[in-house]
Design an enzyme around this catalytic site. Structure first.
Site, PDB file in Angstrom:
ATOM      1  N   LYS A 240       0.842  -1.203   0.000  1.00 34.22           N
ATOM      2  CA  LYS A 240       0.000   0.000   0.000  1.00 34.22           C
ATOM      3  C   LYS A 240       0.877   1.252   0.000  1.00 34.22           C
ATOM      4  O   LYS A 240       1.751   1.405   0.855  1.00 34.22           O
ATOM      5  CB  LYS A 240      -0.908  -0.004   1.231  1.00 34.22           C
ATOM      6  CG  LYS A 240      -1.707   1.286   1.441  1.00 34.22           C
ATOM      7  CD  LYS A 240      -2.633   1.167   2.660  1.00 34.22           C
ATOM      8  CE  LYS A 240      -3.310   2.510   2.983  1.00 34.22           C
ATOM      9  NZ  LYS A 240      -4.183   2.418   4.187  1.00 34.22           N
ATOM     10  N   LYS A 252     -10.549  12.407   8.359  1.00 34.49           N
ATOM     11  CA  LYS A 252     -10.133  11.930   9.680  1.00 34.49           C
ATOM     12  C   LYS A 252     -10.070  13.084  10.670  1.00 34.49           C
ATOM     13  O   LYS A 252      -9.938  14.253  10.276  1.00 34.49           O
ATOM     14  CB  LYS A 252      -8.712  11.330   9.581  1.00 34.49           C
ATOM     15  CG  LYS A 252      -8.596  10.006   8.863  1.00 34.49           C
ATOM     16  CD  LYS A 252      -7.111   9.596   8.819  1.00 34.49           C
ATOM     17  CE  LYS A 252      -6.886   8.337   8.014  1.00 34.49           C
ATOM     18  NZ  LYS A 252      -7.397   7.125   8.641  1.00 34.49           N
ATOM     19  N   ASP A 263       1.327   6.101   5.751  1.00 34.18           N
ATOM     20  CA  ASP A 263       0.374   5.187   5.113  1.00 34.18           C
ATOM     21  C   ASP A 263       0.916   4.572   3.816  1.00 34.18           C
ATOM     22  O   ASP A 263       0.206   3.840   3.132  1.00 34.18           O
ATOM     23  CB  ASP A 263      -0.943   5.923   4.859  1.00 34.18           C
ATOM     24  CG  ASP A 263      -2.157   5.009   5.017  1.00 34.18           C
ATOM     25  OD1 ASP A 263      -2.005   3.924   5.607  1.00 34.18           O
ATOM     26  OD2 ASP A 263      -3.245   5.388   4.548  1.00 34.18           O
ATOM     27  N   ASP A 322     -12.420   6.638   3.520  1.00 38.07           N
ATOM     28  CA  ASP A 322     -11.242   6.411   4.366  1.00 38.07           C
ATOM     29  C   ASP A 322     -10.798   4.946   4.344  1.00 38.07           C
ATOM     30  O   ASP A 322      -9.772   4.603   4.912  1.00 38.07           O
ATOM     31  CB  ASP A 322     -11.536   6.874   5.799  1.00 38.07           C
ATOM     32  CG  ASP A 322     -10.273   7.029   6.634  1.00 38.07           C
ATOM     33  OD1 ASP A 322      -9.170   7.035   6.050  1.00 38.07           O
ATOM     34  OD2 ASP A 322     -10.391   7.143   7.871  1.00 38.07           O
ATOM     35  N   GLU A 324      -9.471   3.412   1.880  1.00 40.38           N
ATOM     36  CA  GLU A 324      -8.921   3.580   0.539  1.00 40.38           C
ATOM     37  C   GLU A 324      -7.801   2.597   0.222  1.00 40.38           C
ATOM     38  O   GLU A 324      -7.536   2.301  -0.938  1.00 40.38           O
ATOM     39  CB  GLU A 324      -8.395   5.013   0.369  1.00 40.38           C
ATOM     40  CG  GLU A 324      -6.990   5.282   0.921  1.00 40.38           C
ATOM     41  CD  GLU A 324      -6.873   5.063   2.416  1.00 40.38           C
ATOM     42  OE1 GLU A 324      -7.890   5.193   3.109  1.00 40.38           O
ATOM     43  OE2 GLU A 324      -5.764   4.751   2.883  1.00 40.38           O
ATOM     44  N   ARG A 326      -7.518  -0.601   0.582  1.00 37.17           N
ATOM     45  CA  ARG A 326      -7.955  -1.823  -0.116  1.00 37.17           C
ATOM     46  C   ARG A 326      -8.320  -1.518  -1.570  1.00 37.17           C
ATOM     47  O   ARG A 326      -8.221  -2.395  -2.420  1.00 37.17           O
ATOM     48  CB  ARG A 326      -9.097  -2.477   0.666  1.00 37.17           C
ATOM     49  CG  ARG A 326     -10.321  -1.623   0.833  1.00 37.17           C
ATOM     50  CD  ARG A 326     -11.229  -2.107   1.967  1.00 37.17           C
ATOM     51  NE  ARG A 326     -10.720  -1.744   3.296  1.00 37.17           N
ATOM     52  CZ  ARG A 326     -11.352  -2.008   4.445  1.00 37.17           C
ATOM     53  NH1 ARG A 326     -12.495  -2.662   4.451  1.00 37.17           N
ATOM     54  NH2 ARG A 326     -10.837  -1.638   5.597  1.00 37.17           N
TER      55      ARG A 326
HETATM   56 MN    MN Z   1      -5.038   4.519   4.788  1.00 35.44          MN
HETATM   57 MN    MN Z   2      -7.891   5.617   5.257  1.00 34.31          MN
END
Ligand code: MN
Ligand code: MN
Length: 475
Positions: A240, A252, A263, A322, A324, A326
């Site tokens: 990711k 968020k 992330d 949020d 996202e 996947r």
């Molecule tokens: Mn994320």
């Molecule tokens: Mn997220």
């Protein structure tokens, strides 16, 4: 930092600092037993004592650092013990270390001594110029030298991953990540390919495009390959690569958003692993694919209720912007599966669910292939990176049912780590597959024995262990 091996004893070695382990209740030698009694140093884990050399001392180093190691220790205990003291070694240009397990010593020094201070205006402190590992008689043995060289390569890879994750998101937008991957690939002779936004549109990567839609910084897909010997098989890795996750329109809170430069840790991990595979000359082929996007808020943002079409034609109703990770991983896994690697492994900072279930020490692993999950957990055990399996519980797939598309991208708060894995499975083309959720373990707000607060680089060493064991099995 140079690493050398020496056959000399702790008493004989000349260095600015000598580091010596002390087992509980044992005399460390060097004529220091009496001093330890005076200051009640017993050798418990965590105890440390720094002594300058005085006239008549039975060692040549400028100072000695005694480190309590309790009942002794396996290589994991050595790695942690050396990691704990590593930040302080920077004050000494040459450091001799008299611990067993040279590989763990080198990893401890490098990981524990890691700093990310390029953004500080104050000048950096000193650095260790040379670490001398005291290995006794077999210092010259090929096996010893190889062990240390391997540790350096793996530590370099962990450092590479940590640096990427710690870099502020403004300085590491998707194309910056692609540039870093290109540079790395060039340095180590790896094949690299970057699909820009135009190529993603042509290729039908609707998940990556949908997540990146509101960002001023366009998304991309990064592919880096170590070809291997062509006969030992190939492992496909997907990581990711959300360079910043604001949550999108489901924005968020500040508290949840404040660490979201992390992330893309899955992507950083997989790039680091392919780098290590190449430098170690593993016979197995490794392809790392990183779907990179910035999940932002704006007039072009993907809306709740929008439907995205993925690389393999499957459609997703985005019910939570949020969730996202996947969405981009779905495209990446489908793309990787097209070239039919022997196994697929993905890593992602994916769910809060894994945080609640496993906490800050343990990485979650989910997969439909029993053998692969077991091999990964065993590799984690060898690397000293604990993992625990979470279930791919089929009945929960019902929660992803959408009225308008093939699936929606969230299924409520319960067992979300499992739900996310169930969402990803249809993109794996039935290949053996395992999914690593390290939402907690990839980035910590406190220091550990093996590094400061921030990016941990966890799973790099585990995945390298896994590739090595797979290479041996195939050889
Ligand atoms: Mn994320
Ligand atoms: Mn997220």
């Amino acid at each position: 930092m140079e690493v050398s091996l020496s056959p000399l004893s702790a008493a004989e070695i000349a260095a600015d600092l000598l580091v010596v382990p002390v087992r509980e209740g044992h005399d460390p030698g060097l004529g220091l037993g009496g001093v330890l009694g005076q200051v009640r140093f017993t050798g418990q884990t965590g105890e440390e004592l720094l002594l300058p050399r005085r006239d008549g001392d039975a060692f040549r180093a400028g100072a000695v650092l005694l480190v309590g190691v309790g009942a002794g220790g396996d290589e994991h205990a050595v790695r942690r013990a050396v990691g704990r003291i590593a930040p302080r070694l920077a004050d000494y240009p040459t450091v001799a270390i008299d611990f067993p397990h040279p590989r763990a010593v080198v990893e401890g020094v490098r990981l524990g001594g890691y700093r990310f201070d390029g953004y500080k205006s104050a000048p950096r402190r000193g650095t260790v110029r040379e670490v001398i590992v005291l290995t006794g008689e077999d210092a010259g043995a090929d096996g010893r030298r190889e062990e240390v060289e391997r540790a350096r390569i793996v530590a370099d890879a962990v450092t590479f991953a940590r640096d990427l994750v710690n870099t502020p998101a403004a300085d590491l937008v998707p194309m910056d990540l692609a540039d870093r991957a290109r540079t790395m690939a060039g340095t180590y002779g790896l094949d690299v390919r970057v699909l820009d936004a135009g190529a993603l549109r042509e290729g039908g990567f609707g998940g990556i495009l949908g997540v990146g839609a509101a960002s001023a910084n366009p998304p991309c897909l990064i592919e880096v390959s170590h070809p291997g010997d062509g006969v030992s098989g190939r492992v496909g890795l997907a990581g990711k690569g959300i360079t910043f996750d604001s949550g999108g329109l489901a924005i968020k809170s500040l508290a949840a958003m404040s660490t979201m430069k992390c992330d893309m840790a899955g992507g950083a991990t997989m790039l680091a692993v392919v780098q290590a595979a190449a430098r170690l000359g593993l016979p197995i082929g490794v392809t790392a694919v990183v779907p990179a996007a910035e999940n932002m808020v704006g007039g072009a943002a993907t809306r709740p209720g929008d439907v995205l079409t993925h690389r393999n034609g499957r459609t997703t109703e985005v019910t939570d912007t949020d969730s996202e990770g996947r969405l981009v991983l779905a495209d990446a896994l489908a793309y990787l599966a097209e070239s039919s690697p022997d196994v697929l492994i993905d890593a992602a900072t994916l769910t809060y669910s894994v945080m609640h279930a496993l906490g800050e020490d343990i990485t979650g692993v989910i997969g439909g292939d029993r053998g692969l999950v077991g091999e990964l957990i065993a590799a984690g055990t060898r690397a000293g990176e604990p993992m625990w399996e979470l279930p791919l519980w089929e009945p929960y797939a019902e929660r992803l049912r959408s009225e308008v598309a093939d699936a929606k991208n969230e299924g409520g708060n319960l067992a979300d780590a499992t739900i996310a894995a169930l969402f990803l499975r249809p993109f794996t083309a039935g290949l053996p597959w395992a999914h690593l959720d390290f939402a907690t373990t990839a980035y910590l707000d406190k220091a550990t024995d093996l590094g400061p607060a921030g990016a941990t680089g966890v799973m790099v060493r585990t995945l390298v262990e896994y590739l090595e064991s797979r290479s041996r099995a195939g050889a």
